[in-house]
Design a protein around this motif. Structure first.
Motif, short mmCIF file in Angstrom:
data_model
loop_
_atom_site.label_atom_id
_atom_site.label_comp_id
_atom_site.label_asym_id
_atom_site.label_seq_id
_atom_site.Cartn_x
_atom_site.Cartn_y
_atom_site.Cartn_z
N PHE A 51 20.40 24.39 -33.01
CA PHE A 51 19.33 25.10 -32.30
C PHE A 51 18.01 24.35 -32.41
O PHE A 51 17.32 24.11 -31.42
CB PHE A 51 19.18 26.52 -32.86
N LEU A 52 17.65 23.95 -33.64
CA LEU A 52 16.36 23.28 -33.84
C LEU A 52 16.30 21.91 -33.18
O LEU A 52 15.22 21.45 -32.80
CB LEU A 52 16.05 23.18 -35.34
N LYS A 53 17.46 21.29 -33.00
CA LYS A 53 17.49 20.00 -32.30
C LYS A 53 17.48 20.18 -30.78
O LYS A 53 17.46 19.21 -30.04
CB LYS A 53 18.74 19.21 -32.71
N GLY A 54 17.52 21.42 -30.32
CA GLY A 54 17.49 21.68 -28.89
C GLY A 54 18.82 21.48 -28.21
O GLY A 54 18.88 21.22 -27.02
N GLU A 55 19.91 21.62 -28.96
CA GLU A 55 21.23 21.36 -28.41
C GLU A 55 21.89 22.58 -27.76
O GLU A 55 22.99 22.47 -27.24
CB GLU A 55 22.15 20.81 -29.51
N LEU A 78 21.18 23.45 -48.46
CA LEU A 78 20.70 22.15 -48.93
C LEU A 78 21.09 21.03 -47.96
O LEU A 78 20.30 20.10 -47.74
CB LEU A 78 21.22 21.86 -50.34
N GLU A 79 22.27 21.13 -47.37
CA GLU A 79 22.67 20.14 -46.37
C GLU A 79 21.79 20.24 -45.13
O GLU A 79 21.41 19.23 -44.55
CB GLU A 79 24.14 20.32 -46.00
N LEU A 80 21.44 21.46 -44.75
CA LEU A 80 20.52 21.67 -43.62
C LEU A 80 19.17 21.04 -43.95
O LEU A 80 18.59 20.32 -43.13
CB LEU A 80 20.35 23.16 -43.32
N LEU A 81 18.66 21.31 -45.13
CA LEU A 81 17.38 20.76 -45.55
C LEU A 81 17.40 19.23 -45.50
O LEU A 81 16.47 18.60 -44.96
CB LEU A 81 17.05 21.25 -46.97
N GLU A 82 18.45 18.62 -46.02
CA GLU A 82 18.56 17.16 -45.99
C GLU A 82 18.60 16.63 -44.56
O GLU A 82 17.95 15.63 -44.24
CB GLU A 82 19.81 16.70 -46.75
N ALA A 83 19.34 17.32 -43.69
CA ALA A 83 19.43 16.89 -42.28
C ALA A 83 18.07 17.00 -41.60
O ALA A 83 17.69 16.12 -40.81
CB ALA A 83 20.47 17.74 -41.54
N LEU A 84 17.32 18.05 -41.90
CA LEU A 84 15.99 18.19 -41.31
C LEU A 84 15.06 17.07 -41.78
O LEU A 84 14.28 16.52 -41.00
CB LEU A 84 15.38 19.55 -41.66
N ARG A 85 15.13 16.75 -43.05
CA ARG A 85 14.25 15.72 -43.61
C ARG A 85 14.61 14.33 -43.08
O ARG A 85 13.76 13.45 -43.02
CB ARG A 85 14.30 15.72 -45.15
N PRO A 88 13.47 12.46 -37.70
CA PRO A 88 12.03 12.20 -37.53
C PRO A 88 11.28 13.33 -36.81
O PRO A 88 10.11 13.56 -37.09
CB PRO A 88 11.99 10.92 -36.70
N ARG A 89 11.95 14.04 -35.92
CA ARG A 89 11.28 15.13 -35.19
C ARG A 89 11.18 16.40 -36.02
O ARG A 89 10.29 17.21 -35.80
CB ARG A 89 12.02 15.43 -33.89
N LEU A 90 12.08 16.60 -36.96
CA LEU A 90 12.15 17.86 -37.70
C LEU A 90 11.75 17.73 -39.18
O LEU A 90 11.73 18.72 -39.90
CB LEU A 90 13.58 18.43 -37.62
N GLU A 148 7.95 19.37 -31.70
CA GLU A 148 8.45 19.35 -30.32
C GLU A 148 9.78 18.62 -30.27
O GLU A 148 9.83 17.42 -30.51
CB GLU A 148 7.43 18.67 -29.42
N THR A 149 10.85 19.36 -30.03
CA THR A 149 12.17 18.72 -29.93
C THR A 149 12.65 18.64 -28.49
O THR A 149 13.59 17.95 -28.20
CB THR A 149 13.22 19.47 -30.76
N ARG A 150 11.98 19.39 -27.62
CA ARG A 150 12.35 19.33 -26.20
C ARG A 150 11.84 18.05 -25.59
O ARG A 150 10.83 17.50 -26.03
CB ARG A 150 11.76 20.52 -25.45
#
Length: 155
Positions: A51-55, A78-85, A88-90, A148-150
């Motif tokens: 969702f946050l990646k706009g997919e 924790l995996e979500l947190l690592e993926a967000l970090r 570059p956009r999130l 902004e991910t869009r």
């Protein structure tokens, strides 16, 4: 100097919680604390990340706060947190852990990935409503990044 005060009302809460009872309790606490921000719930990190990646079909918000449990199926908090970090956009996402885990390894991993706070559900207890009010005041006072991910219509 432009004020973002009106924008603070538009901060969306991304709740990542697989337990229906806990999700209901969190929504109830927000309601009792008179926090009217839109809450969008996801049952695991994989759904929230997509969702946050706009997919998905919906555009993600440009200002949001993530409240995430740690122990979930498919993709943990924790995996979500690592993926967000790593994205570059999130990577500037304001992220709070809200969990039952008091494992020092989880706490260390969360803070190593720059969480805004690590909150134990059991310690929040009867003060949970007050805790939600404090969090609401926090994100209303601080300047949150616009994420902004869009795709931009200009490029």
């Amino acid at each position: 100097m432009q004020s973002n005060l009106s924008d603070s009302r538009d901060v969306q809460i991304i709740l990542v919680e697989d337990d229906d009872g806990d999700a209901k309790a969190i929504r109830r606490a927000f309601s009792k604390a008179r926090i009217a921000n839109k809450i969008q719930r996801f049952r695991n990190g994989e759904e929230a990340l997509a969702f946050l990646k706009g997919e998905g079909d919906q555009d993600p918000p440009v200002q949001f706060v993530v409240l995430s449990d740690i122990n979930m199926p498919c993709m943990s908090g924790l995996e979500l947190l690592e993926a967000l970090r790593e994205d570059p956009r999130l990577q500037r996402t304001l992220f709070f852990v809200l969990t039952t885990s008091d494992d020092e390894r989880d706490i260390t991993a969360a803070y190593s990935n720059h969480v805004a706070g690590y909150i134990l559900k059991s310690r929040a207890g009867y003060m949970f409503i007050e805790l939600m009010a404090v969090m609401d005041n926090f994100w209303r006072i601080v300047e949150l990044p616009v994420i902004e991910t869009r795709s931009s219509p200009h490029g």
